[in-house]
Scaffold this motif. Structure first.
Motif, PDB file in Angstrom:
ATOM      1  N   TYR A   1       0.006  41.379   7.761  1.00  0.00           N
ATOM      2  CA  TYR A   1      -0.673  41.466   6.796  1.00  0.00           C
ATOM      3  C   TYR A   1      -0.881  42.454   6.467  1.00  0.00           C
ATOM      4  CZ  TYR A   1      -2.087  36.839   9.233  1.00  0.00           C
ATOM      5  OH  TYR A   1      -1.804  35.843  10.316  1.00  0.00           O
ATOM      6  N   LEU A   2      -2.043  42.913   5.124  1.00  0.00           N
ATOM      7  CA  LEU A   2      -1.906  43.762   3.981  1.00  0.00           C
ATOM      8  C   LEU A   2      -3.521  44.235   4.128  1.00  0.00           C
ATOM      9  CD1 LEU A   2      -1.939  43.614   0.805  1.00  0.00           C
ATOM     10  CD2 LEU A   2       0.507  43.990   1.415  1.00  0.00           C
ATOM     11  N   ASN A   3      -4.682  44.961   3.784  1.00  0.00           N
ATOM     12  CA  ASN A   3      -5.162  45.042   3.157  1.00  0.00           C
ATOM     13  C   ASN A   3      -5.896  45.866   1.953  1.00  0.00           C
ATOM     14  OD1 ASN A   3      -6.855  44.164   6.214  1.00  0.00           O
ATOM     15  ND2 ASN A   3      -5.640  46.136   6.830  1.00  0.00           N
ATOM     16  N   ILE A   4      -6.162  45.703   1.068  1.00  0.00           N
ATOM     17  CA  ILE A   4      -7.104  45.866  -0.329  1.00  0.00           C
ATOM     18  C   ILE A   4      -8.302  46.515  -0.052  1.00  0.00           C
ATOM     19  CG2 ILE A   4      -6.312  45.777  -2.468  1.00  0.00           C
ATOM     20  CD1 ILE A   4      -4.307  43.742  -2.066  1.00  0.00           C
ATOM     21  N   TRP A   5      -8.069  47.967  -1.595  1.00  0.00           N
ATOM     22  CA  TRP A   5      -9.212  48.439  -1.431  1.00  0.00           C
ATOM     23  C   TRP A   5      -9.033  49.246  -3.746  1.00  0.00           C
ATOM     24  CZ3 TRP A   5      -7.822  49.538   3.237  1.00  0.00           C
ATOM     25  CH2 TRP A   5      -8.228  48.948   4.881  1.00  0.00           C
TER      26      TRP A   5
ATOM     27  N   VAL B   1     -10.785  54.753  13.061  1.00  0.00           N
ATOM     28  CA  VAL B   1     -11.973  54.415  11.907  1.00  0.00           C
ATOM     29  C   VAL B   1     -11.960  54.837  10.471  1.00  0.00           C
ATOM     30  CG1 VAL B   1     -14.373  55.106  11.983  1.00  0.00           C
ATOM     31  CG2 VAL B   1     -13.374  54.182  13.832  1.00  0.00           C
ATOM     32  N   CYS B   2     -10.745  55.904  10.561  1.00  0.00           N
ATOM     33  CA  CYS B   2     -10.814  56.515   9.424  1.00  0.00           C
ATOM     34  C   CYS B   2      -9.855  55.745   8.627  1.00  0.00           C
ATOM     35  CB  CYS B   2     -10.714  58.372   9.781  1.00  0.00           C
ATOM     36  SG  CYS B   2      -8.926  58.281   9.967  1.00  0.00           S
ATOM     37  N   TYR B   3      -9.214  55.138   8.827  1.00  0.00           N
ATOM     38  CA  TYR B   3      -8.260  54.527   7.610  1.00  0.00           C
ATOM     39  C   TYR B   3      -9.010  53.030   6.961  1.00  0.00           C
ATOM     40  CZ  TYR B   3      -4.262  55.264  11.583  1.00  0.00           C
ATOM     41  OH  TYR B   3      -3.549  55.776  12.236  1.00  0.00           O
ATOM     42  N   ASP B   4     -10.412  53.321   7.186  1.00  0.00           N
ATOM     43  CA  ASP B   4     -10.679  52.100   6.043  1.00  0.00           C
ATOM     44  C   ASP B   4     -10.017  53.214   4.357  1.00  0.00           C
ATOM     45  OD1 ASP B   4     -13.441  51.496   4.252  1.00  0.00           O
ATOM     46  OD2 ASP B   4     -12.980  50.272   5.896  1.00  0.00           O
ATOM     47  N   GLY B   5      -9.790  52.485   3.578  1.00  0.00           N
ATOM     48  CA  GLY B   5      -9.364  53.126   2.278  1.00  0.00           C
ATOM     49  C   GLY B   5     -10.611  52.761   1.638  1.00  0.00           C
TER      50      GLY B   5
ATOM     51  N   VAL C   1      -4.260  50.739  -0.148  1.00  0.00           N
ATOM     52  CA  VAL C   1      -3.801  49.885   0.355  1.00  0.00           C
ATOM     53  C   VAL C   1      -2.846  49.932   2.034  1.00  0.00           C
ATOM     54  CG1 VAL C   1      -1.346  47.735   1.108  1.00  0.00           C
ATOM     55  CG2 VAL C   1      -2.318  48.398  -2.057  1.00  0.00           C
ATOM     56  N   SER C   2      -3.024  49.410   3.472  1.00  0.00           N
ATOM     57  CA  SER C   2      -2.779  49.339   5.456  1.00  0.00           C
ATOM     58  C   SER C   2      -2.444  48.487   4.937  1.00  0.00           C
ATOM     59  CB  SER C   2      -4.105  50.062   5.654  1.00  0.00           C
ATOM     60  OG  SER C   2      -4.748  48.626   5.759  1.00  0.00           O
ATOM     61  N   VAL C   3      -1.276  48.728   6.281  1.00  0.00           N
ATOM     62  CA  VAL C   3       0.287  47.632   5.983  1.00  0.00           C
ATOM     63  C   VAL C   3      -0.126  47.556   8.171  1.00  0.00           C
ATOM     64  CG1 VAL C   3       2.122  46.853   5.667  1.00  0.00           C
ATOM     65  CG2 VAL C   3       0.828  48.081   4.209  1.00  0.00           C
ATOM     66  N   ASN C   4      -0.337  46.519   8.549  1.00  0.00           N
ATOM     67  CA  ASN C   4       0.740  45.463   9.969  1.00  0.00           C
ATOM     68  C   ASN C   4       1.919  45.682  10.173  1.00  0.00           C
ATOM     69  OD1 ASN C   4      -1.922  45.847  11.068  1.00  0.00           O
ATOM     70  ND2 ASN C   4      -2.468  44.541  10.785  1.00  0.00           N
ATOM     71  N   HIS C   5       2.621  46.018  10.261  1.00  0.00           N
ATOM     72  CA  HIS C   5       3.598  45.162  10.868  1.00  0.00           C
ATOM     73  C   HIS C   5       4.221  45.258  12.673  1.00  0.00           C
ATOM     74  CE1 HIS C   5       5.164  49.499  11.680  1.00  0.00           C
ATOM     75  NE2 HIS C   5       4.366  49.948  10.832  1.00  0.00           N
ATOM     76  N   ARG C   6       5.279  44.847  12.460  1.00  0.00           N
ATOM     77  CA  ARG C   6       5.904  44.428  13.924  1.00  0.00           C
ATOM     78  C   ARG C   6       6.727  45.847  14.494  1.00  0.00           C
ATOM     79  NH1 ARG C   6      10.737  39.936  12.768  1.00  0.00           N
ATOM     80  NH2 ARG C   6      10.606  40.966  10.557  1.00  0.00           N
ATOM     81  N   LEU C   7       5.830  46.083  15.561  1.00  0.00           N
ATOM     82  CA  LEU C   7       6.370  47.295  16.598  1.00  0.00           C
ATOM     83  C   LEU C   7       7.043  47.049  17.778  1.00  0.00           C
ATOM     84  CD1 LEU C   7       2.452  48.398  15.901  1.00  0.00           C
ATOM     85  CD2 LEU C   7       4.414  49.666  14.880  1.00  0.00           C
ATOM     86  N   ASN C   8       7.410  48.161  18.400  1.00  0.00           N
ATOM     87  CA  ASN C   8       7.953  47.923  19.587  1.00  0.00           C
ATOM     88  C   ASN C   8       8.726  46.961  19.532  1.00  0.00           C
ATOM     89  OD1 ASN C   8       6.231  45.435  21.113  1.00  0.00           O
ATOM     90  ND2 ASN C   8       4.274  47.648  20.697  1.00  0.00           N
ATOM     91  N   VAL C   9       8.812  45.945  21.140  1.00  0.00           N
ATOM     92  CA  VAL C   9       9.598  45.438  21.308  1.00  0.00           C
ATOM     93  C   VAL C   9      10.592  44.149  20.311  1.00  0.00           C
ATOM     94  CG1 VAL C   9       8.977  44.004  22.329  1.00  0.00           C
ATOM     95  CG2 VAL C   9      11.043  43.219  22.831  1.00  0.00           C
ATOM     96  N   PHE C  10       9.216  43.538  19.170  1.00  0.00           N
ATOM     97  CA  PHE C  10       8.842  42.797  18.745  1.00  0.00           C
ATOM     98  C   PHE C  10       9.811  43.568  17.319  1.00  0.00           C
ATOM     99  CE2 PHE C  10       5.788  42.217  21.132  1.00  0.00           C
ATOM    100  CZ  PHE C  10       6.272  40.746  21.388  1.00  0.00           C
TER     101      PHE C  10
END
Length: 529
Positions: free
Chosen positions: A91-95, A125-129, A141-150
């Motif tokens: 998922y990603l977010n946009i401002w 908290v400060c990641y808000d764009g 734009v900020s982005v989630n993605h798979r981490l660690n074992v995933f």
């Protein structure tokens, strides 16, 4: 006066796959939780399928599961927030200030910290764009993605279907950049002017993207904040087949059960990974989640060199002076005598080195109290200096360097720590109380945010309120000191950092004990990103 808040047909944007609805508040359109891809476990991401009607983008999307529950630590200095977890986290977010496709605003894509194993696009908290989008007239734009074992378990030795499983997390980021390239015009952005920026692990991801041919053309500038670092672990690293076999064993599976590993519940997989890591730790070994070099990802440029394409990408690289300083604070340090300051320095470096350490530190940072030399970062700065030198060698694109060295009004004027610069870049110091320094914050935040915006716009970070900032060369590191008074210095650390590396006692970084409370027996890792 216009409507301050809207969430209706006027806040709908049309993407390649379908329409989505965000909301408008105080001049900024915001879209939370836009799905940019889908993926099966250990597999490469695939584009989302088209839909009919209008989907809501009013809630943040899932974040990737972490392997250990974090322990609340240091929330005054680095405030966090958490969210529901699911390995399907693309998922990603946009401002943005407009939904006009003709606006062609610069685009900044944020890659979060937490190494390659933890964190999320909303964790700090400060990641808000919103503030940066408004201040700089840019799309954030900020982005989630798979981490660690995933995202980084290398199963390539178990067959073709898993040939790039060790880079699934980075593949998510490439997919996110492809989504931005194809859709950002609908949010007022320019797909031909995209800057990727990230801090700590996010900075490392910026570098990794430069070493992935499939990402070529998807971004045009790079910003790396405290993201060039040495390994924080000691011992023998466990990776590849050895790690997978132990995880299979801990999950109660056999060597030929890899396909079943891809289907077991997420929590069972996490428990097996943690059990495997615990076993290896008892043997003096460690697991470090990182991208895996192969024919898809070239490898760390400090090991194998920068790709020609990445050499041509304008780059802004820097760190903060204190980073992971875990030593107890020294109060009223300016009231100490010169001898008392020297004695404190000698406690760390020994009496034989104390005077020379102080001399070199004061030559580099003449306005800092001598005792701050105990806090000078050696995890990020040596690699950062090597990085800017090597990337400057061919002169294909400018490389700018900075050092954030503010002392904050907490714990006896604490030196800038890991993440303390992020609110200034994001124009979000109003959200972080510890960042509010009378007579300093407003001016410093303005010049740092503008430097970032100007770099995203043109590849040049020079901004009103800053002295002239030249790019580095192969022979000289030109550093913008970002502090209560900003100034440019040339090669100011060349006699300091190598000497500190030589005389500093061995140090092992263990996030699990950061800020631990002797009266609290709760398990988990401390928040440090």
């Amino acid at each position: 006066m216009g409507t301050r808040f809207k969430c209706n047909e006027e806040t709908i944007a049309r993407t390649k796959a379908g329409k989505i609805r965000g909301f408008y508040d105080d001049g900024i359109y915001t879209f939370h939780g836009i799905r940019y891809a889908r993926a099966k476990r250990f597999q490469m991401p695939e584009p989302v399928k088209p839909w009919e009607g209008v989907k809501d983008a009013l809630s943040y999307g899932y974040i990737c599961p972490v392997l250990n529950q974090p322990r609340p630590t240091g929330e005054v200095t680095t405030p966090h927030r958490f969210w529901p977890e699911n390995e399907n986290c693309q998922y990603l977010n946009i401002w943005t200030g407009t939904l006009d496709p003709r606006a062609k605003k610069p685009v900044l894509v944020w890659l979060h910290g937490g190494g390659f194993f933890s964190g999320s696009s909303i964790e700090q908290v400060c990641y808000d764009g919103a503030a940066l989008a408004d201040f700089g007239d840019v799309v954030v734009v900020s982005v989630n993605h798979r981490l660690n074992v995933f995202g980084y378990l290398d199963l390539s030795s178990f067959g073709e279907p898993y040939k790039n499983s060790g880079n699934a997390g980075m593949a998510d980021l490439v997919a996110a950049l492809k989504w931005v390239h194809e859709n950002i015009e609908a949010f007022g952005g320019n797909p031909e002017n995209v800057t990727i920026f990230g801090q700590s692990g996010g900075g490392a991801k910026v570098t990794a993207l430069g070493q992935i041919p499939e990402a070529d053309g998807l971004f045009h500038k790079a910003v790396i904040m405290s993201g060039v670092f040495s390994s924080m672990s000691s011992g023998e690293e466990v990776k590849g087949r050895e790690l997978v076999l132990e995880i299979l064993h801990q999950a109660g599976l056999k060597e030929d059960d890899v396909d079943r590993l891809a289907g077991i519940p997420s929590q069972r997989l996490i428990e097996a990974v943690n059990a495997a890591e615990k076993k290896f730790s008892g043997e003096g070994k460690y697991v470090e989640w990182n991208p895996v070099p192969n024919d898809w990802y070239v490898g760390d440029p400090l090991d194998c060199g920068f790709r020609d394409h990445f050499k041509a990408i304008p780059t802004l690289v820097g760190s903060v002076l204190g980073e992971f300083d875990l030593q107890p604070p020294i109060l009223h340090k300016d009231q100490l005598s010169l001898k008392e300051r020297r004695d404190i320095v000698a406690e760390k470096y020994g009496d034989e080195y104390a005077d020379e350490v102080i001399r070199r530190f004061k030559a580099a940072y003449p306005d800092k109290n001598e005792v701050y030399v105990r806090s000078v970062d050696l995890l990020f700065r040596p690699g950062t200096l090597e990085y800017v030198r090597k990337k400057s060698e061919k002169g294909a694109a400018p490389v700018y360097c900075y050092m954030f060295s503010v002392c904050f009004d907490i714990d006896g004027d604490k030196l800038a720590w890991h993440c303390s610069d992020i609110p200034f870049w994001f124009h979000n110091t109003s959200l972080i109380p510890v960042c509010r320094i009378d007579g300093v914050t407003e001016k410093l935040e303005k010049v740092m945010s503008m430097a970032l915006v100007n770099f995203a716009r043109s590849g040049n970070p020079n901004a009103a309120g800053l002295p002239g900032w030249d790019p580095c060369t192969p022979d000289h590191v030109v550093t913008m000191i970002l502090d209560r008074i900003c100034e440019v210095k040339i090669d100011h650390e060349k006699d300091l950092i190598p000497y500190l590396e030589k005389v500093t006692p061995p140090f092992h970084f263990d996030p699990s004990v950061m800020g631990s409370d002797d009266d609290d027996d709760s398990e988990g890792s401390a928040w440090f990103y």
